[in-house]
Enzyme design. Sequence first.
Site, short mmCIF file in Angstrom:
data_model
loop_
_atom_site.label_atom_id
_atom_site.label_comp_id
_atom_site.label_asym_id
_atom_site.label_seq_id
_atom_site.Cartn_x
_atom_site.Cartn_y
_atom_site.Cartn_z
N ARG A 83 0.83 -1.19 0.00
CA ARG A 83 0.00 0.00 0.00
C ARG A 83 0.87 1.25 0.00
O ARG A 83 1.98 1.25 0.52
CB ARG A 83 -0.89 0.02 1.25
CG ARG A 83 -2.15 -0.82 1.12
CD ARG A 83 -3.03 -0.71 2.34
NE ARG A 83 -2.40 -1.28 3.52
CZ ARG A 83 -1.82 -0.60 4.48
NH1 ARG A 83 -1.80 0.72 4.45
NH2 ARG A 83 -1.27 -1.21 5.50
N ARG A 123 2.25 -12.10 -0.37
CA ARG A 123 0.92 -12.44 0.16
C ARG A 123 0.39 -13.71 -0.45
O ARG A 123 0.78 -14.13 -1.54
CB ARG A 123 -0.05 -11.30 -0.18
CG ARG A 123 0.30 -9.95 0.44
CD ARG A 123 -0.28 -9.82 1.80
NE ARG A 123 0.18 -8.63 2.53
CZ ARG A 123 -0.44 -8.15 3.60
NH1 ARG A 123 -1.53 -8.73 4.06
NH2 ARG A 123 0.03 -7.10 4.23
N TYR A 165 -1.55 -3.74 -6.72
CA TYR A 165 -1.26 -4.50 -5.51
C TYR A 165 -2.30 -4.37 -4.40
O TYR A 165 -2.70 -3.27 -4.04
CB TYR A 165 0.10 -4.08 -4.93
CG TYR A 165 0.72 -5.20 -4.12
CD1 TYR A 165 1.50 -6.17 -4.73
CD2 TYR A 165 0.45 -5.34 -2.76
CE1 TYR A 165 2.03 -7.22 -4.02
CE2 TYR A 165 0.97 -6.40 -2.04
CZ TYR A 165 1.76 -7.33 -2.67
OH TYR A 165 2.27 -8.39 -1.96
O1 SAT Z 1 -2.50 -4.60 0.98
S1 SAT Z 1 -3.48 -4.68 2.06
O2 SAT Z 1 -3.86 -3.36 2.52
O3 SAT Z 1 -4.68 -5.38 1.60
C1 SAT Z 1 -2.83 -5.59 3.32
C2 SAT Z 1 -2.67 -4.86 4.59
O4 SAT Z 1 -1.97 -3.85 4.64
O5 SAT Z 1 -3.23 -5.30 5.61
#
Ligand code: SAT
Length: 606
Positions: free
Chosen positions: A87, A390, A220
């Site tokens: 993020r 992930r 992403y």
């Molecule tokens: O990339 S996400 O925001 O979905 C994962 C997280 O930061 O918890």
Amino acid sequence: MNALSSEASKPAPSTSVAGSRLAALNAWVAEVAGLTTPAAVHWCDGSDEENAALVAQMQADGTLLPLNPATHPGSWLHRSDPDDVARVEHLTFVCTSREEDAGPNNHWLAPAEAHARMDALFKGCMTGRTMYVIPYCMGPIDSPLSRCGVEITDSPYVVANMRLMTRMGAPALARIEREGVERADAFVKGLHSIGELDPARRFIMHFPEELAIKSYGSGYGGNALLGKKCHALRIASYQARHEGWLAEHMLIVGIENPSGETHYVAAAFPSACGKTNLAMLIPPEGYQREGWKVWTVGDDICWMRPGADGRLYAINPEAGYFGVAPGTSAKSNPNALATINANAIFTNVGLTADNQPWWEGLDNGERPATDWRGNPYDPDKGPAAHPNARFTVSAKQCPSWSPMAEDPQGVPISAIVFGGRRASLVPLVFEARDWTHGVLVGAAMGSETTAAATGAVGVMRRDPMAMKPFCGYNFADYFSHWLSFDGAGAALPKVFHVNWFRKGDDGRFLWPGFGDNLRVLEWMIGRVKGDAGAVETPIGHLPTPADLNLDGVALTDEARGKLFGFERSGWQAEFASIGEYLDGYGPRMPQALKDEQSRIAALLAD
Ligand code: SAT
Ligand code: MN
């Protein structure tokens, strides 16, 4: 049948394609197609056939690489652009008409300016590509607590992930069409394009007053799977404030004791602080023998509202897990490992020579051959898996998956837990004395940053209720909203704070964590029921080591002292810093919260 699909090879359909019975939805899709000029429009129905076709297409163009079918059937590896791995909080905006409504906790732009900026990026951006229209429902399809959305994207990878993470396709569209006849807010509008994946042309914009999201330039996670952080937290938190509920960055876990009684706990930790591990906890052996069981309702997001009995009832709006791979092992989270051994999408993990996914901490005896960028693995060039690599997988594959996750009424919450990564000062667990104190505990939460967002890792920052990156409005108003639940007839959960990450003088963790965290949850449930002991301190009720079941846990004297201790002078400094933090929000900060801070600061000064 609403799925009006046209193959990518066919010529562009006219922008007036009617894919839904809901005129407002068709009009928006046509408007977006007019702006982005895709070669084709595909309305996603969520079927297996549709998924198979999309996956085949992504395999053909290299977006997905098949994993070893013997060890990981139906599973895929996706390598994101190396500059698009987490993020991007500095590029994420909340665009309310008035800047103060977004608050100092958000980046803000005036809606008109934000739309203009985004529409300039979106103009013509899908030329030659297929535009996918994804109707989705956050929460059980028949739950009054659920909310729907439609994401428009040019990324088939996003479609495949949304299919795992949400109730996506025909049933969601049917609900949107049904509700859309009566209300203008039947669906959140999310527009996404991967654009050029250029960090200089990347923004995630939220328009809470319009229930709209525009995201450009990233493929992403939370930047692109708009049902997750953008809708289920930023937009939903704003909606929840106006409608009297809560949209929180919390896992939901059910703890069943040997007499068959289940207590549900909701817990907020910042990204990559172990929410998935706690949600899927395996009880220590002694607990298993006695008959304790753990049930996973959710691992990231919790929507709660008061029921007729005054208790808070929670649903998990998601249908899947988008979990951090590194560190996931047979020791840390065997349930997660079992969940992801089939039908999973892995993003930015390494590979073994025989195409098994691999990451640091997996500890399964395998070795990486290829790193997350697709280069031969070289330990001198960094980890095999990106630290924010992930897995995406359907929640139902989890051995501890709770069937209550499908209950339209949600589960009653007995305890709310706040926590973060704190190497020093903060003990293993304490209990807030009442709701107002609990809200302060959440508001004052601090944690060391992780790889889930771009930026420095390991820096302590305040992350109230783990919502710093996710609250769609001014934190001062958010705390007021939280405080407002303590009204007549309320039967609110008890509030606790935990810290699994306390370190000793040698820099090692003092608490074993993982399955042993059940010992702490058992104490909390004991407190809820009124049969567990604690001592009162200015910061709340702390257990003594004797109040927890520590059978089989070897703790040094240093560990006992620090995990169960209260360090007055350190807390005096902490409360001074909390006071300054609250003051940073100016006069909007609720007086009740400031009074609570003053009350405890005074007790600490005595
Ligand atoms: O990339 S996400 O925001 O979905 C994962 C997280 O930061 O918890
Ligand atoms: Mn999260």
